[in-house]
Design a protein around this motif. Sequence first.
Motif, PDB file in Angstrom:
ATOM      1  N   ARG A   1       0.904  -1.256   0.059  1.00 26.80           N
ATOM      2  CA  ARG A   1      -0.022  -0.134  -0.131  1.00 26.80           C
ATOM      3  C   ARG A   1       1.015   1.374   0.070  1.00 26.80           C
ATOM      4  NH1 ARG A   1      -5.124  -0.727   1.462  1.00 26.80           N
ATOM      5  NH2 ARG A   1      -4.660  -2.149   3.080  1.00 26.80           N
ATOM      6  N   GLY A   2       0.641   2.153  -0.865  1.00 27.60           N
ATOM      7  CA  GLY A   2       1.263   3.437  -1.018  1.00 27.60           C
ATOM      8  C   GLY A   2       2.532   3.454  -1.724  1.00 27.60           C
ATOM      9  N   LEU A   3       3.059   2.357  -2.534  1.00 25.70           N
ATOM     10  CA  LEU A   3       4.157   2.261  -3.115  1.00 25.70           C
ATOM     11  C   LEU A   3       3.703   2.254  -4.457  1.00 25.70           C
ATOM     12  CD1 LEU A   3       5.936  -0.797  -1.764  1.00 25.70           C
ATOM     13  CD2 LEU A   3       6.412   1.387  -1.519  1.00 25.70           C
ATOM     14  N   PRO A   4       4.601   2.921  -5.226  1.00 26.43           N
ATOM     15  CA  PRO A   4       4.399   3.269  -6.814  1.00 26.43           C
ATOM     16  C   PRO A   4       4.295   1.903  -7.523  1.00 26.43           C
ATOM     17  CG  PRO A   4       6.745   4.066  -6.437  1.00 26.43           C
ATOM     18  CD  PRO A   4       5.891   3.798  -4.905  1.00 26.43           C
ATOM     19  N   GLU A   5       3.610   1.897  -8.844  1.00 26.59           N
ATOM     20  CA  GLU A   5       3.728   0.443  -9.573  1.00 26.59           C
ATOM     21  C   GLU A   5       4.913   0.132  -9.471  1.00 26.59           C
ATOM     22  OE1 GLU A   5       1.687  -2.490 -10.659  1.00 26.59           O
ATOM     23  OE2 GLU A   5       0.788  -0.509 -10.028  1.00 26.59           O
ATOM     24  N   SER A   6       6.106   0.818 -10.050  1.00 23.77           N
ATOM     25  CA  SER A   6       7.405   0.368 -10.098  1.00 23.77           C
ATOM     26  C   SER A   6       7.863  -0.137  -8.837  1.00 23.77           C
ATOM     27  CB  SER A   6       8.248   1.513 -10.785  1.00 23.77           C
ATOM     28  OG  SER A   6       8.184   2.574  -9.545  1.00 23.77           O
ATOM     29  N   SER A   7       7.493   0.095  -7.668  1.00 21.28           N
ATOM     30  CA  SER A   7       8.048  -0.602  -6.563  1.00 21.28           C
ATOM     31  C   SER A   7       7.264  -1.803  -6.002  1.00 21.28           C
ATOM     32  CB  SER A   7       8.512   0.420  -5.374  1.00 21.28           C
ATOM     33  OG  SER A   7       9.230   1.621  -5.803  1.00 21.28           O
TER      34      SER A   7
ATOM     35  N   ALA B   1      18.002  10.110  20.987  1.00 27.44           N
ATOM     36  CA  ALA B   1      18.952   8.886  21.744  1.00 27.44           C
ATOM     37  C   ALA B   1      20.200   8.708  21.098  1.00 27.44           C
ATOM     38  CB  ALA B   1      18.054   7.615  21.588  1.00 27.44           C
ATOM     39  N   GLY B   2      20.541   9.888  20.056  1.00 25.03           N
ATOM     40  CA  GLY B   2      21.768   9.823  19.312  1.00 25.03           C
ATOM     41  C   GLY B   2      22.058   8.571  18.790  1.00 25.03           C
ATOM     42  N   LEU B   3      21.240   7.896  17.830  1.00 29.32           N
ATOM     43  CA  LEU B   3      21.355   6.865  17.131  1.00 29.32           C
ATOM     44  C   LEU B   3      21.684   6.700  15.720  1.00 29.32           C
ATOM     45  CD1 LEU B   3      18.179   5.059  18.795  1.00 29.32           C
ATOM     46  CD2 LEU B   3      20.367   4.864  19.604  1.00 29.32           C
ATOM     47  N   ASP B   4      22.024   5.934  15.227  1.00 28.07           N
ATOM     48  CA  ASP B   4      22.078   5.827  13.519  1.00 28.07           C
ATOM     49  C   ASP B   4      20.767   5.803  12.900  1.00 28.07           C
ATOM     50  OD1 ASP B   4      25.027   6.024  13.747  1.00 28.07           O
ATOM     51  OD2 ASP B   4      25.338   3.904  13.775  1.00 28.07           O
ATOM     52  N   PHE B   5      20.588   6.555  11.814  1.00 24.47           N
ATOM     53  CA  PHE B   5      19.219   6.555  11.258  1.00 24.47           C
ATOM     54  C   PHE B   5      19.238   6.513   9.715  1.00 24.47           C
ATOM     55  CE2 PHE B   5      14.825   6.964  10.639  1.00 24.47           C
ATOM     56  CZ  PHE B   5      14.613   8.020  10.149  1.00 24.47           C
ATOM     57  N   HIS B   6      18.900   5.497   9.060  1.00 20.22           N
ATOM     58  CA  HIS B   6      19.250   5.227   7.863  1.00 20.22           C
ATOM     59  C   HIS B   6      17.527   5.178   7.219  1.00 20.22           C
ATOM     60  CE1 HIS B   6      20.723   2.336   4.316  1.00 20.22           C
ATOM     61  NE2 HIS B   6      20.767   3.720   3.888  1.00 20.22           N
ATOM     62  N   VAL B   7      17.405   6.118   6.182  1.00 21.18           N
ATOM     63  CA  VAL B   7      16.162   6.159   5.341  1.00 21.18           C
ATOM     64  C   VAL B   7      16.584   5.192   4.163  1.00 21.18           C
ATOM     65  CG1 VAL B   7      14.710   7.499   3.839  1.00 21.18           C
ATOM     66  CG2 VAL B   7      15.574   8.218   6.175  1.00 21.18           C
ATOM     67  N   LEU B   8      15.647   4.180   3.805  1.00 21.59           N
ATOM     68  CA  LEU B   8      15.745   3.252   2.668  1.00 21.59           C
ATOM     69  C   LEU B   8      15.082   3.822   1.525  1.00 21.59           C
ATOM     70  CD1 LEU B   8      15.093   0.127   5.015  1.00 21.59           C
ATOM     71  CD2 LEU B   8      17.164   0.970   4.267  1.00 21.59           C
ATOM     72  N   PRO B   9      15.724   4.329   0.339  1.00 21.05           N
ATOM     73  CA  PRO B   9      15.013   4.946  -0.871  1.00 21.05           C
ATOM     74  C   PRO B   9      14.136   3.968  -1.296  1.00 21.05           C
ATOM     75  CG  PRO B   9      17.515   5.208  -0.769  1.00 21.05           C
ATOM     76  CD  PRO B   9      17.198   4.200   0.247  1.00 21.05           C
ATOM     77  N   ASN B  10      12.962   4.606  -1.890  1.00 24.79           N
ATOM     78  CA  ASN B  10      11.903   3.928  -2.503  1.00 24.79           C
ATOM     79  C   ASN B  10      11.218   2.627  -1.636  1.00 24.79           C
ATOM     80  OD1 ASN B  10      12.189   5.673  -4.796  1.00 24.79           O
ATOM     81  ND2 ASN B  10      13.927   4.425  -5.171  1.00 24.79           N
ATOM     82  N   ILE B  11      11.499   2.552  -0.646  1.00 26.27           N
ATOM     83  CA  ILE B  11      11.042   1.330   0.392  1.00 26.27           C
ATOM     84  C   ILE B  11       9.733   1.844   1.151  1.00 26.27           C
ATOM     85  CG2 ILE B  11      11.855  -0.325   2.360  1.00 26.27           C
ATOM     86  CD1 ILE B  11      12.959  -0.934  -0.508  1.00 26.27           C
ATOM     87  N   GLY B  12       8.914   0.824   1.374  1.00 27.71           N
ATOM     88  CA  GLY B  12       7.839   0.885   2.059  1.00 27.71           C
ATOM     89  C   GLY B  12       7.808   0.465   3.437  1.00 27.71           C
ATOM     90  N   HIS B  13       6.807   0.181   3.980  1.00 26.49           N
ATOM     91  CA  HIS B  13       6.746  -0.247   5.737  1.00 26.49           C
ATOM     92  C   HIS B  13       7.443  -1.697   5.838  1.00 26.49           C
ATOM     93  CE1 HIS B  13       5.104   0.077   9.625  1.00 26.49           C
ATOM     94  NE2 HIS B  13       4.765  -1.119   9.512  1.00 26.49           N
ATOM     95  N   TYR B  14       7.344  -2.232   4.974  1.00 30.01           N
ATOM     96  CA  TYR B  14       8.057  -3.945   5.175  1.00 30.01           C
ATOM     97  C   TYR B  14       9.284  -3.821   4.181  1.00 30.01           C
ATOM     98  CZ  TYR B  14       3.178  -4.412   6.555  1.00 30.01           C
ATOM     99  OH  TYR B  14       2.133  -4.406   7.259  1.00 30.01           O
ATOM    100  N   PRO B  15      10.477  -3.284   4.668  1.00 28.60           N
ATOM    101  CA  PRO B  15      11.756  -3.378   4.248  1.00 28.60           C
ATOM    102  C   PRO B  15      12.336  -5.071   3.730  1.00 28.60           C
ATOM    103  CG  PRO B  15      11.992  -1.730   5.554  1.00 28.60           C
ATOM    104  CD  PRO B  15      10.373  -2.386   5.967  1.00 28.60           C
ATOM    105  N   HIS B  16      11.980  -5.677   4.972  1.00 27.05           N
ATOM    106  CA  HIS B  16      12.334  -7.091   4.940  1.00 27.05           C
ATOM    107  C   HIS B  16      11.464  -7.993   3.760  1.00 27.05           C
ATOM    108  CE1 HIS B  16       9.302  -6.672   7.809  1.00 27.05           C
ATOM    109  NE2 HIS B  16       8.885  -7.891   7.574  1.00 27.05           N
ATOM    110  N   LEU B  17      10.628  -7.461   3.504  1.00 26.13           N
ATOM    111  CA  LEU B  17       9.748  -8.254   2.367  1.00 26.13           C
ATOM    112  C   LEU B  17      10.069  -7.561   1.163  1.00 26.13           C
ATOM    113  CD1 LEU B  17       6.297  -8.552   4.398  1.00 26.13           C
ATOM    114  CD2 LEU B  17       7.993 -10.235   4.070  1.00 26.13           C
TER     115      LEU B  17
END
Length: 326
Positions: A212-218, A293-309
């Motif tokens: 849900r919310g992902l473009p067709e290409s993703s 909390a001073g944590l590493d933060f990594h945004v995953l390009p073109n990825i939705g709510h379920y990166p592992h899938l």
Amino acid sequence: MTTKTTVRNALRFTAAAGAAALAATLLIGTAHAAAPQPEAPEIGFVQVNPDIKLRRLVVHNAAAKGTVLFLHGFPETLYAWKDIASSLGQNYEVHAFDWPGYGESSRPPADRFSYAPSDYAKVLKDYIAIAGIDKQHLVIYATDIGALPALLAAIDDPAIAKRIVVGDFAPFNRPQFMQERLQGLKDPVTAEAVHAAFNRTRDEILQNAFTRGLPESSRYEVTPEFKADIAHGWQNGALTSADSFYHYYSHFTRDQDYFEANLGKLKTPVSVIWGEKDIYIRKEMGQELANRAGLDFHVLPNIGHYPHLQDKAATIAEVRAAFDAK
């Protein structure tokens, strides 16, 4: 040189070549034997306390460099991790389980088990103890409803893992960063109506929740085995997975407030990842957690709510990096 001498020499050469080939074969066999192959994923059950029996997946490895424990979200089951577990099992021991209320794990009545994040944190600690996992060499990868319990457990026990990777969840009470239906589930005034709607729309959720919310290409497909397991486990006894989700949310704000008030006690190394296209919980939620909390933060390009899938290879790389991190 006589014919007999030529024949004798030829026979000696053939014997020597055969011996060399045999030796090479034995050496190769020895090299292969020195690197034990991981076992196939094993799915079974373990009783973690008198009320809770968890269905779990384990990949054993006699030469494991460490252990990774995967914690799923809604509406998933442990089958979300099966392919990833098989790949990581080449180097690590891998564990995953169905949360109470999901898949084939126990679903005690809500008056005996509240399905709250804090109760899930206790289940997590019980599982690690019962499974005999070495916490010094453990990486926990937790997403969605699995992430806050992992961090609550870490506040209670900073040595619970070598590192925790969390993402795409709601650590704080910030409904403005959440999808409208989740805001409705969080609000006591509208929660019952949203709860009923989740149960009515099970098939639509299973069909569309992951993309849900992902473009067709993703867009991507989950395995039929995984989808069938969710459908099979949705109704297991008196409670559905949507019921468990509703109960989780009925205690969500309380446990979020506790986590925020005790954020300074979070000493376990934590990495935060987030799908750029997550429409359920916006990345601003992860950014605030990482900043405070001073944590590493990594945004995953073109990825939705379920990166592992959506990108299993990237998740595998994330876990390997967590083991390598100092």
